[in-house]
Design a protein around this motif. Sequence first.
Motif, PDB file in Angstrom:
ATOM      1  N   VAL A  19      35.228  33.225  33.685  1.00  0.00           N
ATOM      2  CA  VAL A  19      34.488  34.315  33.762  1.00  0.00           C
ATOM      3  C   VAL A  19      33.444  34.895  33.301  1.00  0.00           C
ATOM      4  O   VAL A  19      32.842  34.725  33.554  1.00  0.00           O
ATOM      5  CB  VAL A  19      36.021  35.712  33.009  1.00  0.00           C
ATOM      6  CG1 VAL A  19      34.848  36.291  33.130  1.00  0.00           C
ATOM      7  CG2 VAL A  19      37.482  35.759  33.426  1.00  0.00           C
ATOM      8  N   ILE A  23      29.929  35.217  35.550  1.00  0.00           N
ATOM      9  CA  ILE A  23      29.346  35.882  34.728  1.00  0.00           C
ATOM     10  C   ILE A  23      27.780  35.548  35.347  1.00  0.00           C
ATOM     11  O   ILE A  23      27.043  35.589  35.355  1.00  0.00           O
ATOM     12  CB  ILE A  23      29.727  36.526  33.667  1.00  0.00           C
ATOM     13  CG1 ILE A  23      30.395  37.307  33.945  1.00  0.00           C
ATOM     14  CG2 ILE A  23      27.767  37.394  33.504  1.00  0.00           C
ATOM     15  CD1 ILE A  23      31.188  37.895  32.952  1.00  0.00           C
ATOM     16  N   PRO A 132      34.031  36.984  39.486  1.00  0.00           N
ATOM     17  CA  PRO A 132      34.104  36.817  37.960  1.00  0.00           C
ATOM     18  C   PRO A 132      34.707  38.759  37.643  1.00  0.00           C
ATOM     19  O   PRO A 132      36.194  38.844  36.814  1.00  0.00           O
ATOM     20  CB  PRO A 132      32.996  37.044  37.230  1.00  0.00           C
ATOM     21  CG  PRO A 132      31.632  37.452  38.399  1.00  0.00           C
ATOM     22  CD  PRO A 132      32.270  36.274  39.083  1.00  0.00           C
ATOM     23  N   THR A 133      34.638  39.367  39.404  1.00  0.00           N
ATOM     24  CA  THR A 133      35.318  40.423  39.293  1.00  0.00           C
ATOM     25  C   THR A 133      36.624  40.666  39.653  1.00  0.00           C
ATOM     26  O   THR A 133      36.958  42.080  39.842  1.00  0.00           O
ATOM     27  CB  THR A 133      33.821  41.653  40.237  1.00  0.00           C
ATOM     28  OG1 THR A 133      34.004  40.760  41.488  1.00  0.00           O
ATOM     29  CG2 THR A 133      33.294  41.896  39.784  1.00  0.00           C
ATOM     30  N   ASN A 135      38.764  40.029  37.645  1.00  0.00           N
ATOM     31  CA  ASN A 135      39.763  39.794  36.281  1.00  0.00           C
ATOM     32  C   ASN A 135      39.362  40.785  35.474  1.00  0.00           C
ATOM     33  O   ASN A 135      38.187  41.584  35.693  1.00  0.00           O
ATOM     34  CB  ASN A 135      38.472  38.452  34.946  1.00  0.00           C
ATOM     35  CG  ASN A 135      39.097  38.410  34.028  1.00  0.00           C
ATOM     36  OD1 ASN A 135      39.196  39.943  33.189  1.00  0.00           O
ATOM     37  ND2 ASN A 135      40.505  37.604  33.719  1.00  0.00           N
ATOM     38  N   MET A 138      36.842  41.942  32.364  1.00  0.00           N
ATOM     39  CA  MET A 138      35.814  42.188  33.392  1.00  0.00           C
ATOM     40  C   MET A 138      35.148  43.426  33.747  1.00  0.00           C
ATOM     41  O   MET A 138      34.077  43.663  33.468  1.00  0.00           O
ATOM     42  CB  MET A 138      34.708  40.619  34.756  1.00  0.00           C
ATOM     43  CG  MET A 138      33.982  41.059  34.636  1.00  0.00           C
ATOM     44  SD  MET A 138      32.174  41.108  34.181  1.00  0.00           S
ATOM     45  CE  MET A 138      31.258  41.079  35.451  1.00  0.00           C
ATOM     46  N   THR A 139      35.810  43.900  34.683  1.00  0.00           N
ATOM     47  CA  THR A 139      35.458  44.987  35.188  1.00  0.00           C
ATOM     48  C   THR A 139      35.392  45.699  34.465  1.00  0.00           C
ATOM     49  O   THR A 139      34.874  47.055  34.623  1.00  0.00           O
ATOM     50  CB  THR A 139      36.370  45.146  36.621  1.00  0.00           C
ATOM     51  OG1 THR A 139      38.102  45.239  36.137  1.00  0.00           O
ATOM     52  CG2 THR A 139      36.729  43.932  37.797  1.00  0.00           C
ATOM     53  N   TYR A 188      38.469  46.058  39.793  1.00  0.00           N
ATOM     54  CA  TYR A 188      39.395  44.835  39.875  1.00  0.00           C
ATOM     55  C   TYR A 188      40.430  44.675  41.004  1.00  0.00           C
ATOM     56  O   TYR A 188      40.886  43.492  41.820  1.00  0.00           O
ATOM     57  CB  TYR A 188      40.089  44.761  39.283  1.00  0.00           C
ATOM     58  CG  TYR A 188      41.282  44.451  37.904  1.00  0.00           C
ATOM     59  CD1 TYR A 188      40.878  42.692  38.315  1.00  0.00           C
ATOM     60  CD2 TYR A 188      42.389  45.102  38.016  1.00  0.00           C
ATOM     61  CE1 TYR A 188      42.353  42.353  38.000  1.00  0.00           C
ATOM     62  CE2 TYR A 188      43.520  44.220  38.342  1.00  0.00           C
ATOM     63  CZ  TYR A 188      43.372  42.508  37.988  1.00  0.00           C
ATOM     64  OH  TYR A 188      45.157  42.040  37.976  1.00  0.00           O
TER      65      TYR A 188
END
Length: 255
Positions: A19, A23, A132-133, A135, A138-139, A188
Motif C-alpha cells: 500500500v 501510494i 491502494p484504495t 485496502n 488506506m480509504t 474500499y
Amino acid sequence: MAAFPKIFAGTLWQTNLTVIGTILFTGLVVFIVLRLALARMDMRSPRGLQNLVEWAADFTSNMARETMPTEQSVRFIMPLAFTMLFFLFVANWLGLIMTVAVHFHPSVASVWGISPAELESAKGEVVLFDSPTSNMSMTLGLAVMVWLISHARGLRHPKQWLKHFYSPSPLAVIEEITNPLTHGMRLYGNIFAGEALLGIMLNAPFALHWIPWQTPLVVLWLLYSGFVATIQAYVFSILMCLYVGNKSFEGNAHH
C-alpha cells in the motif's frame, strides 16, 4: 485472501508495504502528468495533457461551487479537491491495469513479515502491486483526514460548530461518527469487490482445458470496473467537499 509484505508485523505499527509503495507510485504518476501538462502551457491553443488538466480543473471548480457555501470556502477546498480527484482516479485504476504477485510454497518460513499461517491462508500468494484504495486502512485513513479537515475548518467559528451537533437534532452526533466510516468503506468496498471478482475470473479454469470461456466476461467486467473506479473517485471527492462545506460557517452560511 492474498498476503502483503509488511514491516513491524504483529505490532500496533504494522505497515503494509504494498500500500505504501502504490501510494507513492500513484503520487509520482499524478506529479508527472501535471508536470508534463504544465511544462509547455499554451494559453491560445491548449492541447493534449493541458486540455485534460484544464478540463479536470473546471470540473472540480463546478463541483466545489455546488457544495461549498461561499467563494472563500471554494478557494479553500479547490486545491485539495483537484488533487484528491486526480489521485483517486489513478489509484482506483491501478489494480485494473496491472496486479503483480509472487507465489511461495505455503510451507516456507516467515517471509517479508508474513507468518507461515498467513502464507498458508493466502495459498502462498503475496501481492506486490495493487490499487491502494482496495485496502481498507488506506480509504479509512483518507476519510479520517477529511473528517479532521472539516472539523478544523468548523472550529474557526466555535459557536456555529458546537450548534451544528444538536441542530436539527442531537442525532447529528451519531452522523459525525458514521460519516467517515461510510465515506471510506464505500470507496474500499467498490474497488476491492471489483478487483476480487476480476481475479476470480482470470483464475477460472479453461473450458476443455483450452477454451478461455471467461474472456468476454473479463472484458465486460473490466469496462464496468473502470466506470465504477472513475465514479468512486468523483463520489469520494464531492462528499469531501460537502462535508467540509457543511462546516464552513463564513458569513453564517451553512449548507
